[in-house]
Motif scaffolding. Structure first.
Motif, mmCIF file in Angstrom:
data_model
loop_
_atom_site.group_PDB
_atom_site.id
_atom_site.type_symbol
_atom_site.label_atom_id
_atom_site.label_comp_id
_atom_site.label_asym_id
_atom_site.label_seq_id
_atom_site.Cartn_x
_atom_site.Cartn_y
_atom_site.Cartn_z
ATOM 1 N N ASN A 93 0.788 -1.358 -0.150
ATOM 2 C CA ASN A 93 0.222 0.093 0.021
ATOM 3 C C ASN A 93 0.724 1.359 -0.045
ATOM 4 O O ASN A 93 0.488 2.341 0.027
ATOM 5 C CB ASN A 93 -0.911 -0.085 1.155
ATOM 6 C CG ASN A 93 -2.016 -1.078 1.003
ATOM 7 O OD1 ASN A 93 -2.608 -0.964 -0.055
ATOM 8 N ND2 ASN A 93 -2.343 -1.636 2.235
ATOM 9 N N ALA A 94 2.118 1.168 0.185
ATOM 10 C CA ALA A 94 3.131 2.305 0.167
ATOM 11 C C ALA A 94 2.991 2.851 -1.389
ATOM 12 O O ALA A 94 2.751 2.289 -2.381
ATOM 13 C CB ALA A 94 4.337 1.843 0.772
ATOM 14 N N GLU A 95 3.631 4.067 -1.322
ATOM 15 C CA GLU A 95 3.657 4.912 -2.609
ATOM 16 C C GLU A 95 5.061 4.580 -3.310
ATOM 17 O O GLU A 95 5.658 5.238 -4.247
ATOM 18 C CB GLU A 95 3.646 6.277 -2.371
ATOM 19 C CG GLU A 95 2.196 6.845 -1.868
ATOM 20 C CD GLU A 95 1.199 6.499 -3.014
ATOM 21 O OE1 GLU A 95 1.500 6.729 -4.515
ATOM 22 O OE2 GLU A 95 0.156 6.006 -2.852
ATOM 23 N N PHE A 96 5.711 3.441 -2.984
ATOM 24 C CA PHE A 96 7.184 3.242 -3.779
ATOM 25 C C PHE A 96 7.258 1.957 -4.009
ATOM 26 O O PHE A 96 6.427 0.997 -3.689
ATOM 27 C CB PHE A 96 8.121 3.602 -2.594
ATOM 28 C CG PHE A 96 8.196 2.498 -1.481
ATOM 29 C CD1 PHE A 96 7.764 3.153 -0.333
ATOM 30 C CD2 PHE A 96 8.659 1.446 -1.317
ATOM 31 C CE1 PHE A 96 7.549 2.260 0.845
ATOM 32 C CE2 PHE A 96 8.738 0.510 -0.393
ATOM 33 C CZ PHE A 96 8.183 1.173 0.908
ATOM 34 N N SER A 97 7.945 1.544 -4.919
ATOM 35 C CA SER A 97 8.315 -0.009 -5.410
ATOM 36 C C SER A 97 9.638 -0.059 -5.691
ATOM 37 O O SER A 97 10.130 -0.714 -6.561
ATOM 38 C CB SER A 97 7.326 -0.036 -6.845
ATOM 39 O OG SER A 97 7.785 0.626 -7.747
ATOM 40 N N SER A 98 10.626 0.468 -4.721
ATOM 41 C CA SER A 98 12.112 0.007 -5.179
ATOM 42 C C SER A 98 12.400 -0.849 -3.750
ATOM 43 O O SER A 98 12.030 -0.816 -2.814
ATOM 44 C CB SER A 98 12.745 1.330 -5.165
ATOM 45 O OG SER A 98 13.200 1.791 -3.837
ATOM 46 N N PHE A 99 13.324 -1.746 -4.270
ATOM 47 C CA PHE A 99 14.151 -2.696 -3.268
ATOM 48 C C PHE A 99 14.822 -1.602 -1.962
ATOM 49 O O PHE A 99 14.408 -2.349 -1.106
ATOM 50 C CB PHE A 99 15.015 -3.526 -4.093
ATOM 51 C CG PHE A 99 15.896 -4.678 -3.190
ATOM 52 C CD1 PHE A 99 15.144 -5.373 -2.755
ATOM 53 C CD2 PHE A 99 17.384 -4.359 -3.174
ATOM 54 C CE1 PHE A 99 15.805 -6.614 -1.933
ATOM 55 C CE2 PHE A 99 17.849 -5.397 -2.063
ATOM 56 C CZ PHE A 99 17.158 -6.224 -1.616
ATOM 57 N N SER A 100 15.346 -0.756 -2.402
ATOM 58 C CA SER A 100 16.316 -0.113 -1.405
ATOM 59 C C SER A 100 15.080 0.412 -0.179
ATOM 60 O O SER A 100 15.498 0.281 0.945
ATOM 61 C CB SER A 100 17.200 0.958 -1.644
ATOM 62 O OG SER A 100 16.532 1.762 -2.575
ATOM 63 N N GLU A 101 14.101 1.036 -0.909
ATOM 64 C CA GLU A 101 13.011 1.676 0.124
ATOM 65 C C GLU A 101 12.489 0.393 1.008
ATOM 66 O O GLU A 101 11.896 0.675 2.043
ATOM 67 C CB GLU A 101 12.101 2.255 -0.717
ATOM 68 C CG GLU A 101 12.632 3.662 -1.187
ATOM 69 C CD GLU A 101 11.334 4.422 -2.058
ATOM 70 O OE1 GLU A 101 11.369 5.565 -2.169
ATOM 71 O OE2 GLU A 101 10.986 3.624 -3.202
ATOM 72 N N ALA A 102 12.088 -0.652 0.288
ATOM 73 C CA ALA A 102 11.625 -1.947 0.980
ATOM 74 C C ALA A 102 12.159 -2.180 1.938
ATOM 75 O O ALA A 102 12.143 -2.545 3.155
ATOM 76 C CB ALA A 102 11.049 -2.945 0.007
#
Length: 121
Positions: A93-102
Motif C-alpha cells: 500500500n506504500a507509494e514506492f516500489s524500489s528494493f532499497s526503500e522496501a
C-alpha cells in the motif's frame, strides 16, 4: 586435486589437449560454482516460522550473489517471497516500489517489533 585426478587417468586415454579438456570438464563440472540469476532470487521464500529479520538477511545474501540484479526485479522477488502479514500489506500500500526503500522500511519495522516485543521476533 586435479593433479591426482590426472595422474590416475589410464595411460593412453588422453591423446590431445581437446580430449584432456573434455575429460577435465566432465570430471570437475560438479565443483564449478554457478552464478546465480534473478530466477534463484524469485525462489527465495520466507519460511513459515522465519522472522522478517531472518528472511531479509537471507534474501540480501542471495541478492548480493547476483551482481547485475535490477532494482525492480529484486523488489518483485522480495514481495513475492514474503508471507502474508502486516509488513507485506504496508509495503503493497506504500507509494514506492524500489528494493532499497522496501529494505529500509523492513529495517524500521524490525526495530519496532524488537522494541514492542523483545526477543519475540
Amino acid at each position: 586435486m586435479a593433479l591426482n585426478w590426472f595422474t590416475e587417468l589410464p595411460s593412453g586415454v588422453v591423446t590431445n589437449f581437446s580430449m584432456l579438456e573434455a575429460l577435465f570438464n566432465q570430471h570437475f563440472v560438479v565443483a564449478k560454482k554457478f552464478r546465480k540469476t534473478s530466477i534463484h532470487l524469485m525462489a527465495c521464500r520466507q519460511g513459515e516460522q522465519e522472522s522478517l529479520g531472518e528472511y531479509i538477511k537471507r534474501f540480501n545474501t542471495e541478492s548480493f550473489e547476483n551482481p547485475n540484479l535490477e532494482d525492480f526485479v529484486a523488489f518483485a522477488a522480495l514481495m513475492s517471497g514474503l508471507k502474508p502479514n502486516k509488513f507485506k500489506f504496508d509495503i503493497l500500500n506504500a507509494e514506492f516500489s524500489s528494493f532499497s526503500e522496501a529494505i529500509a522500511r523492513a529495517k524500521k519495522h524490525i526495530s519496532i517489533v524488537d522494541i514492542v516485543n523483545p526477543g519475540g521476533g
